[in-house]
Enzyme design. Structure first.
Site, PDB file in Angstrom:
ATOM      1  N   HIS A 155      88.142  80.248 -27.320  1.00 22.32           N
ATOM      2  CA  HIS A 155      88.996  79.279 -26.600  1.00 22.32           C
ATOM      3  C   HIS A 155      90.192  79.973 -25.948  1.00 22.32           C
ATOM      4  O   HIS A 155      91.233  79.359 -25.743  1.00 22.32           O
ATOM      5  CB  HIS A 155      89.478  78.171 -27.541  1.00 22.32           C
ATOM      6  CG  HIS A 155      88.395  77.564 -28.369  1.00 22.32           C
ATOM      7  ND1 HIS A 155      87.615  76.515 -27.941  1.00 22.32           N
ATOM      8  CD2 HIS A 155      87.912  77.911 -29.594  1.00 22.32           C
ATOM      9  CE1 HIS A 155      86.727  76.218 -28.872  1.00 22.32           C
ATOM     10  NE2 HIS A 155      86.874  77.061 -29.876  1.00 22.32           N
ATOM     11  N   SER A 276     101.320  93.149  -1.857  1.00 28.14           N
ATOM     12  CA  SER A 276     101.592  91.889  -1.173  1.00 28.14           C
ATOM     13  C   SER A 276     102.357  92.187   0.101  1.00 28.14           C
ATOM     14  O   SER A 276     103.156  93.115   0.153  1.00 28.14           O
ATOM     15  CB  SER A 276     102.421  90.985  -2.084  1.00 28.14           C
ATOM     16  OG  SER A 276     103.125  90.032  -1.325  1.00 28.14           O
ATOM     17  N   LYS A 282     104.536  93.776  -5.961  1.00 31.71           N
ATOM     18  CA  LYS A 282     103.239  93.300  -6.435  1.00 31.71           C
ATOM     19  C   LYS A 282     102.145  94.357  -6.444  1.00 31.71           C
ATOM     20  O   LYS A 282     102.059  95.189  -5.554  1.00 31.71           O
ATOM     21  CB  LYS A 282     102.763  92.143  -5.560  1.00 31.71           C
ATOM     22  CG  LYS A 282     103.592  90.897  -5.725  1.00 31.71           C
ATOM     23  CD  LYS A 282     103.142  90.069  -6.908  1.00 31.71           C
ATOM     24  CE  LYS A 282     101.924  89.288  -6.530  1.00 31.71           C
ATOM     25  NZ  LYS A 282     101.516  88.368  -7.570  1.00 31.71           N
ATOM     26  N   GLU A 289      89.209  89.931  -8.407  1.00 27.22           N
ATOM     27  CA  GLU A 289      89.178  88.524  -7.978  1.00 27.22           C
ATOM     28  C   GLU A 289      88.047  88.300  -6.978  1.00 27.22           C
ATOM     29  O   GLU A 289      87.347  87.283  -7.013  1.00 27.22           O
ATOM     30  CB  GLU A 289      90.504  88.131  -7.330  1.00 27.22           C
ATOM     31  CG  GLU A 289      91.700  88.201  -8.257  1.00 27.22           C
ATOM     32  CD  GLU A 289      93.004  88.167  -7.470  1.00 27.22           C
ATOM     33  OE1 GLU A 289      93.211  87.231  -6.690  1.00 27.22           O
ATOM     34  OE2 GLU A 289      93.806  89.107  -7.615  1.00 27.22           O
ATOM     35  N   TYR A 316      51.732  78.529   5.531  1.00 24.40           N
ATOM     36  CA  TYR A 316      52.967  78.962   6.176  1.00 24.40           C
ATOM     37  C   TYR A 316      53.612  77.802   6.931  1.00 24.40           C
ATOM     38  O   TYR A 316      52.942  77.020   7.602  1.00 24.40           O
ATOM     39  CB  TYR A 316      52.711  80.121   7.155  1.00 24.40           C
ATOM     40  CG  TYR A 316      54.009  80.579   7.813  1.00 24.40           C
ATOM     41  CD1 TYR A 316      54.831  81.511   7.186  1.00 24.40           C
ATOM     42  CD2 TYR A 316      54.436  80.033   9.020  1.00 24.40           C
ATOM     43  CE1 TYR A 316      56.042  81.895   7.744  1.00 24.40           C
ATOM     44  CE2 TYR A 316      55.646  80.412   9.586  1.00 24.40           C
ATOM     45  CZ  TYR A 316      56.438  81.340   8.942  1.00 24.40           C
ATOM     46  OH  TYR A 316      57.639  81.720   9.499  1.00 24.40           O
ATOM     47  N   LYS A 324      64.847  84.925   4.246  1.00 24.50           N
ATOM     48  CA  LYS A 324      65.324  86.298   4.146  1.00 24.50           C
ATOM     49  C   LYS A 324      66.844  86.447   4.150  1.00 24.50           C
ATOM     50  O   LYS A 324      67.393  87.269   3.416  1.00 24.50           O
ATOM     51  CB  LYS A 324      64.720  87.142   5.273  1.00 24.50           C
ATOM     52  CG  LYS A 324      63.262  87.494   5.011  1.00 24.50           C
ATOM     53  CD  LYS A 324      62.595  88.123   6.215  1.00 24.50           C
ATOM     54  CE  LYS A 324      62.254  87.116   7.279  1.00 24.50           C
ATOM     55  NZ  LYS A 324      61.299  86.053   6.901  1.00 24.50           N
TER      56      LYS A 324
HETATM   57  N1  ARG Z   1      59.679  85.203  11.952  1.00 25.59           N
HETATM   58  C1  ARG Z   1      58.758  84.602  11.044  1.00 25.59           C
HETATM   59  C2  ARG Z   1      59.348  84.519   9.639  1.00 25.59           C
HETATM   60  O1  ARG Z   1      60.298  85.151   9.357  1.00 25.59           O
HETATM   61  C3  ARG Z   1      57.488  85.394  11.010  1.00 25.59           C
HETATM   62  C4  ARG Z   1      56.248  84.603  10.792  1.00 25.59           C
HETATM   63  C5  ARG Z   1      56.039  83.707  11.906  1.00 25.59           C
HETATM   64  N2  ARG Z   1      54.780  83.070  11.866  1.00 25.59           N
HETATM   65  C6  ARG Z   1      54.515  81.987  12.625  1.00 25.59           C
HETATM   66  N3  ARG Z   1      53.347  81.511  12.538  1.00 25.59           N
HETATM   67  N4  ARG Z   1      55.442  81.436  13.388  1.00 25.59           N
HETATM   68  O2  ARG Z   1      58.861  83.772   8.824  1.00 25.59           O
END
Ligand code: ARG
Length: 462
Positions: A155, A276, A282, A289, A316, A324
């Site tokens: 605590h 600072s 400071k 942080e 897909y 990504k």
């Molecule tokens: N740029 C697309 C991605 O990152 C690649 C695959 C695209 N495929 C498609 N059928 N449009 O997912």
């Protein structure tokens, strides 16, 4: 016009072109894209689908594109939508028809899954190396201060004294588990989708095992639909990053506290502090942080991908293109945080005297006094009440337990004898906790041996 524009009569608008493009993000995957294409071309030749001389020409052309990208001499064009189109268009421009044969028996759907898995595997390895470096820094600080005692907290109140090295090792164990999570994420990514084509496989006699072997994948994904639509491996990576960043945020929160005037347990190196702009005196633990703060964004990356994946039908879907950016960001952010934390820990100066002074405050011997009575036969619950009374007495007198006389102790229970005084000694309290995982020097030494063995084993598998 796009490479796929045969059935179209109109171009997309400039806006939708930019909106639909993933190139600004996935150009980071150029090396994986080129490796995947090279393996695919060589396999096509080996299976008799394209001529060997075409495969050679593709391999040479791809190597030149890679050199140009690395020399900063490749003009990425947003009209290409993604890295796959960029590389393919440049290849065709360079070698003509042979280049136009590369995409035989392949789709961008298995291509992007392949690239992303190769990328994820590499990033896991990078993060595993950064994890190990931070564990080394923590172990070295622990070993540099084997006898330093600090208050242990529950605590955020003083609870029982512990060795500083014990406290550091608690973080080493968290990071040891983080390493295993990263290794698991790497195993999840380690299967080849290449050859799944758009979704259903292909009519060409492809050798999927051959491309998997050439790219260093441990196995071939057995279902083409799953191969192109699974992003569990990125979720695993993002989760591993989130947990590890959360652990760093706990460590950094303690660093912030410890470097405050109220604690004054450590002094951070100037290289890991800032001043600072208005207050000349400071010295702020900004980087601790910031690591604490970055945790929010890494967890955000995980949540964003989980929600993107929710309810996606097979196989897909363009939604998958959103996978990504967050995963790349989570890995990069954690890597930077691990590197920064390692430098900060390695260079911080301890103030062992201040830690010890604090460890003496707040009746940290109370549990040991209760244990003393319990070991002499008093039920622990009754002993707890006796010591609670003694603490109250100390509060009234404004003193600590070790300021009480033997008579004071005996007034509460005749089980107290002269040795109660020595059992209040800070070093004795710590040294008495010898069970596995306890804070006694001997137990911490054994724990250190195990932590270093795990470190060495992990280093061997990066
Ligand atoms: N740029 C697309 C991605 O990152 C690649 C695959 C695209 N495929 C498609 N059928 N449009 O997912």
């Amino acid at each position: 016009m796009a490479l796929w524009s045969g059935r179209f009569t109109e171009n997309v608008s400039e806006f939708t072109q930019r909106f639909g493009a993933s190139l600004p993000v996935d150009k980071a995957l150029y090396a994986q894209d080129i490796a995947g294409s090279t393996a695919h071309a060589n396999m096509l030749a080996s299976c008799g689908v394209i001529a060997s001389k075409d495969a050679q020409s593709i391999e040479g052309g791809l190597a030149r594109i890679k050199e140009r990208i690395e020399a900063g001499d490749f003009a990425f064009d947003i009209n290409d939508e993604d890295i796959h189109m960029s590389v393919e268009r440049a290849l065709i421009a360079d070698i003509g028809d042979a280049g136009a044969r590369l995409h035989t028996g392949r789709s961008r759907n298995d291509q992007v899954a392949t690239d992303t898995r190769l990328f994820a595997k590499q990033r896991c390895a990078d993060l595993m190396a950064a994890n190990v470096a931070l564990r080394h820094a923590l172990v070295e600080q622990a070993e540099a201060h084997p006898a330093t005692i600090m208050p242990g907290y529950t605590h955020l109140q003083h609870a029982q004294p512990v060795l500083f090295s014990h406290h550091m090792l608690a973080y080493v164990w968290m990071l040891t588990r983080d390493f295993e999570r990263l290794a698991a994420a790497r195993r999840a990514a380690d299967a080849s989708p290449l050859g799944a084509a758009a979704l259903a496989g292909t009519t060409y006699p492809l050798d999927r095992q051959m491309t998997a072997d050439a790219l260093g994948f441990a196995s071939v994904i057995p279902n083409s639909l799953d191969a192109v639509s699974d992003r569990d491996f990125l979720l695993d990576l993002s989760y591993a990053c989130s947990v590890s960043c959360m652990h760093l945020s706990r460590l950094c929160e303690e660093i912030v506290l410890w470097s405050s005037a109220e604690f004054d347990f450590i002094e951070l190196s100037d290289a890991f502090s800032t001043g600072s702009s208005i207050m000349p005196q400071k010295k702020n633990p900004d980087f601790a942080e910031l690591i604490r703060g970055k945790t929010g964004r890494v967890v955000g990356d995980l949540v964003a991908l989980l929600v993107t994946m929710k309810a996606l039908p097979l196989a897909y879907n363009k939604d998958l293109q959103e996978d990504k950016e967050g995963a790349i960001d989570a890995a990069k952010t954690l890597e930077d945080c691990l590197v920064c934390a390692a430098g900060m820990i390695a260079t911080m100066q301890l103030k062992p005297e201040n830690m010890r002074t604090q460890a003496k405050k707040g009746y940290l011997a109370a549990t040991d006094v209760a244990d003393y009575l319990a070991k002499k036969g008093m039920p622990f619950r009754s002993a707890h009440a006796v010591v609670g009374h003694l603490v109250l007495l100390c509060e009234q007198r404004g003193c600590d337990l070790d300021d009480l006389s033997l008579e004071d102790f005996q007034a509460e229970s005749e089980l107290f004898e002269a040795d109660i005084v020595s059992s209040l000694d800070l070093d004795a309290i710590v040294a008495a906790r010898t069970t596995i995982g306890g804070t006694a020097g001997s137990a911490v030494a054994e724990q250190m041996r195990q932590a270093k063995a795990a470190l060495a084993a992990d280093e061997a598998v990066i």
